[in-house]
Design a protein around this motif. Structure first.
Motif, PDB file in Angstrom:
ATOM      1  N   PHE A 118       0.753  -1.220   0.139  1.00 25.33           N
ATOM      2  CA  PHE A 118       0.101  -0.016  -0.044  1.00 25.33           C
ATOM      3  C   PHE A 118       0.880   1.323  -0.117  1.00 25.33           C
ATOM      4  N   VAL A 119       1.932   1.159   0.866  1.00 22.42           N
ATOM      5  CA  VAL A 119       2.845   2.321   0.903  1.00 22.42           C
ATOM      6  C   VAL A 119       3.577   2.632  -0.334  1.00 22.42           C
ATOM      7  N   LEU A 120       4.066   1.523  -0.851  1.00 28.31           N
ATOM      8  CA  LEU A 120       4.901   1.748  -2.255  1.00 28.31           C
ATOM      9  C   LEU A 120       4.092   2.083  -3.385  1.00 28.31           C
ATOM     10  N   LEU A 121       2.605   1.551  -3.386  1.00 24.39           N
ATOM     11  CA  LEU A 121       2.035   2.002  -4.448  1.00 24.39           C
ATOM     12  C   LEU A 121       1.555   3.384  -4.553  1.00 24.39           C
ATOM     13  N   VAL A 122       1.077   3.750  -3.442  1.00 23.91           N
ATOM     14  CA  VAL A 122       0.901   5.182  -3.196  1.00 23.91           C
ATOM     15  C   VAL A 122       1.787   6.044  -3.375  1.00 23.91           C
ATOM     16  N   MET A 123       3.239   5.581  -2.924  1.00 26.19           N
ATOM     17  CA  MET A 123       4.254   6.592  -3.249  1.00 26.19           C
ATOM     18  C   MET A 123       4.813   6.771  -4.690  1.00 26.19           C
ATOM     19  N   VAL A 124       4.648   5.513  -5.592  1.00 22.27           N
ATOM     20  CA  VAL A 124       5.070   5.602  -6.759  1.00 22.27           C
ATOM     21  C   VAL A 124       3.942   6.248  -7.722  1.00 22.27           C
ATOM     22  N   PHE A 125       2.674   5.992  -7.541  1.00 19.70           N
ATOM     23  CA  PHE A 125       1.634   6.468  -8.293  1.00 19.70           C
ATOM     24  C   PHE A 125       0.864   7.416  -7.725  1.00 19.70           C
ATOM     25  N   GLY A 126       1.206   7.991  -6.630  1.00 18.38           N
ATOM     26  CA  GLY A 126       0.490   9.125  -6.180  1.00 18.38           C
ATOM     27  C   GLY A 126      -0.979   8.989  -5.788  1.00 18.38           C
ATOM     28  N   TRP A 127      -1.817  10.124  -5.171  1.00 19.46           N
ATOM     29  CA  TRP A 127      -3.165  10.026  -4.881  1.00 19.46           C
ATOM     30  C   TRP A 127      -4.001  10.147  -6.214  1.00 19.46           C
ATOM     31  N   GLN A 128      -4.304   8.978  -6.817  1.00 19.95           N
ATOM     32  CA  GLN A 128      -5.359   9.297  -7.919  1.00 19.95           C
ATOM     33  C   GLN A 128      -5.995   7.852  -8.002  1.00 19.95           C
ATOM     34  N   ILE A 129      -7.148   8.113  -8.898  1.00 20.42           N
ATOM     35  CA  ILE A 129      -7.921   6.908  -9.244  1.00 20.42           C
ATOM     36  C   ILE A 129      -7.170   5.525  -9.435  1.00 20.42           C
ATOM     37  N   LYS A 130      -6.110   5.789 -10.379  1.00 20.28           N
ATOM     38  CA  LYS A 130      -5.417   4.641 -10.919  1.00 20.28           C
ATOM     39  C   LYS A 130      -4.925   3.993  -9.847  1.00 20.28           C
ATOM     40  N   THR A 131      -4.221   4.651  -8.831  1.00 18.84           N
ATOM     41  CA  THR A 131      -3.636   4.135  -7.658  1.00 18.84           C
ATOM     42  C   THR A 131      -4.636   3.187  -6.860  1.00 18.84           C
ATOM     43  N   LEU A 132      -5.796   3.484  -6.682  1.00 23.82           N
ATOM     44  CA  LEU A 132      -6.904   2.700  -5.948  1.00 23.82           C
ATOM     45  C   LEU A 132      -7.048   1.615  -7.018  1.00 23.82           C
ATOM     46  N   GLY A 133      -6.975   1.571  -8.089  1.00 28.76           N
ATOM     47  CA  GLY A 133      -7.412   0.464  -8.963  1.00 28.76           C
ATOM     48  C   GLY A 133      -6.087  -0.707  -8.765  1.00 28.76           C
ATOM     49  N   TYR A 134      -4.896  -0.326  -8.539  1.00 25.39           N
ATOM     50  CA  TYR A 134      -3.611  -0.936  -8.373  1.00 25.39           C
ATOM     51  C   TYR A 134      -3.711  -1.587  -6.947  1.00 25.39           C
ATOM     52  N   LEU A 135      -4.096  -0.806  -6.075  1.00 23.06           N
ATOM     53  CA  LEU A 135      -4.292  -1.397  -4.648  1.00 23.06           C
ATOM     54  C   LEU A 135      -5.344  -2.607  -4.787  1.00 23.06           C
ATOM     55  N   ILE A 136      -6.479  -2.604  -5.444  1.00 27.01           N
ATOM     56  CA  ILE A 136      -7.531  -3.499  -5.558  1.00 27.01           C
ATOM     57  C   ILE A 136      -6.769  -4.567  -6.172  1.00 27.01           C
ATOM     58  N   LEU A 137      -6.245  -4.203  -7.248  1.00 28.65           N
ATOM     59  CA  LEU A 137      -5.434  -5.333  -8.289  1.00 28.65           C
ATOM     60  C   LEU A 137      -4.432  -6.107  -7.168  1.00 28.65           C
ATOM     61  N   PHE A 138      -3.834  -5.486  -6.505  1.00 29.22           N
ATOM     62  CA  PHE A 138      -2.705  -6.177  -5.802  1.00 29.22           C
ATOM     63  C   PHE A 138      -3.279  -7.198  -4.642  1.00 29.22           C
ATOM     64  N   CYS A 139      -4.467  -6.795  -4.184  1.00 29.41           N
ATOM     65  CA  CYS A 139      -5.205  -7.539  -3.060  1.00 29.41           C
ATOM     66  C   CYS A 139      -5.699  -8.611  -3.671  1.00 29.41           C
ATOM     67  N   GLY A 140      -6.310  -8.647  -4.897  1.00 31.13           N
ATOM     68  CA  GLY A 140      -6.750  -9.683  -5.642  1.00 31.13           C
ATOM     69  C   GLY A 140      -5.895 -10.785  -6.030  1.00 31.13           C
ATOM     70  N   LEU A 141      -4.849 -10.281  -6.529  1.00 33.67           N
ATOM     71  CA  LEU A 141      -3.646 -11.207  -7.270  1.00 33.67           C
ATOM     72  C   LEU A 141      -3.019 -11.794  -5.618  1.00 33.67           C
ATOM     73  N   LEU A 185     -13.148   1.580 -12.532  1.00 33.61           N
ATOM     74  CA  LEU A 185     -12.177   2.598 -12.290  1.00 33.61           C
ATOM     75  C   LEU A 185     -11.656   2.802 -13.582  1.00 33.61           C
ATOM     76  N   GLN A 186     -11.386   2.340 -14.787  1.00 30.86           N
ATOM     77  CA  GLN A 186     -11.151   2.477 -16.125  1.00 30.86           C
ATOM     78  C   GLN A 186     -12.096   3.668 -16.631  1.00 30.86           C
ATOM     79  N   ALA A 187     -13.588   3.399 -16.350  1.00 34.43           N
ATOM     80  CA  ALA A 187     -14.388   4.230 -16.939  1.00 34.43           C
ATOM     81  C   ALA A 187     -14.311   5.868 -15.967  1.00 34.43           C
ATOM     82  N   LEU A 188     -13.926   5.690 -14.876  1.00 32.93           N
ATOM     83  CA  LEU A 188     -14.014   7.049 -14.185  1.00 32.93           C
ATOM     84  C   LEU A 188     -12.736   7.702 -14.533  1.00 32.93           C
ATOM     85  N   GLN A 189     -11.740   7.328 -15.149  1.00 38.35           N
ATOM     86  CA  GLN A 189     -10.738   7.902 -15.850  1.00 38.35           C
ATOM     87  C   GLN A 189     -10.997   8.482 -17.202  1.00 38.35           C
TER      88      GLN A 189
END
Length: 249
Positions: A86-109, A137-141
């Protein structure tokens, strides 16, 4: 700022604790809500002090307080891994919708990988969650990212379906659905990078595993963890790998 990163880390620890519940209960067909968390050996219901991520494991010294049954070290490892991710993904991609998607993706994987490793199955609930969350999340972008995600999902699922047919069952239906979800999040170009990495890593590590265990070449090795690892690497380095490849021509 430190307090904010600490909050992100603690949130990840809490999510990791929930992922442990999913990893244990989903393949057994059990509810994620009831019964409350308990020791699988003596059914002792865990109190609040026994549910604190990582710390409870350390305080209990890896054993149930009532019956002394050993608690797998995987529990705190999953919690720590999720917190750090969570810390690494937010640090790399910042506070954006795409980051939320990557957090969900990591948890699922992560959840899918460990279930596949234990039971050689990938529950449909995880793959469908990834597909649904990815599309939203893609539609929101933008419309462009949504179309790219749809193409990625169809391409990923289609390629693995073809491989499953050609290999006569060598690729499972769970893998096909998981890659569909990965494709929705990554888009078609990065999906190809992810699949390339997955097959390279899978071939190398599977070969090493078979040699260590001294098993035959037909030994079934779960592919979900390799698909997940390829996708995670692609999240961080996919663009660089793709650009390097394109510049070779």
């Amino acid at each position: 700022m430190l307090a904010l990163w600490l909050l992100v880390f603690i949130t990840g620890l809490a999510v990791g604790s929930f992922l442990n519940v999913c990893i244990y209960r989903l393949p057994l067909g059990q509810s994620l809500v009831t019964p409350p968390s308990h020791c699988p050996k003596c059914n002792h219901r865990l109190g609040a002090g026994e549910l604190v991520p990582v710390l409870s494991y350390l305080m209990l010294r890896g054993k149930c307080r009532c019956c002394g049954a050993r608690i797998s070290p995987r529990y705190p490892v999953v919690e720590l891994a999720t917190g750090l991710a969570f810390v690494l993904l937010v640090m790399v991609f910042g506070w954006q919708i795409k980051t939320l998607g990557y957090l969900i993706l990591f948890c699922g994987l992560l959840t899918a990988s460990l279930i596949d490793w234990d039971h050689q199955i990938i529950p449909d609930q995880i793959s469908l969650l990834l597909v649904g969350a990815g599309l939203i999340l893609q539609a929101l972008q933008s419309t462009g990212t949504l179309i790219n995600g749809i193409i990625g999902g169809l391409l990923g699922g289609g390629l693995l379906l073809v491989l499953a047919v050609l290999s006569k069952g060598g690729m499972g239906g769970g893998d096909i659905k998981l890659v569909t979800g990965i494709g929705v999040f990554l888009g078609w170009q990065l999906l190809l990078v992810s699949l390339f990495l997955s097959f390279i890593i899978g071939s190398l590590l599977s070969g090493i595993w078979i040699l260590i265990k001294r098993q035959g070449l037909k030994t079934a090795v779960p592919f979900g963890p390799f698909l997940s690892l390829g996708a995670i690497i692609t999240l961080f380095y996919g663009e660089q790998i793709l650009n390097w490849y394109l510049n070779c021509f």
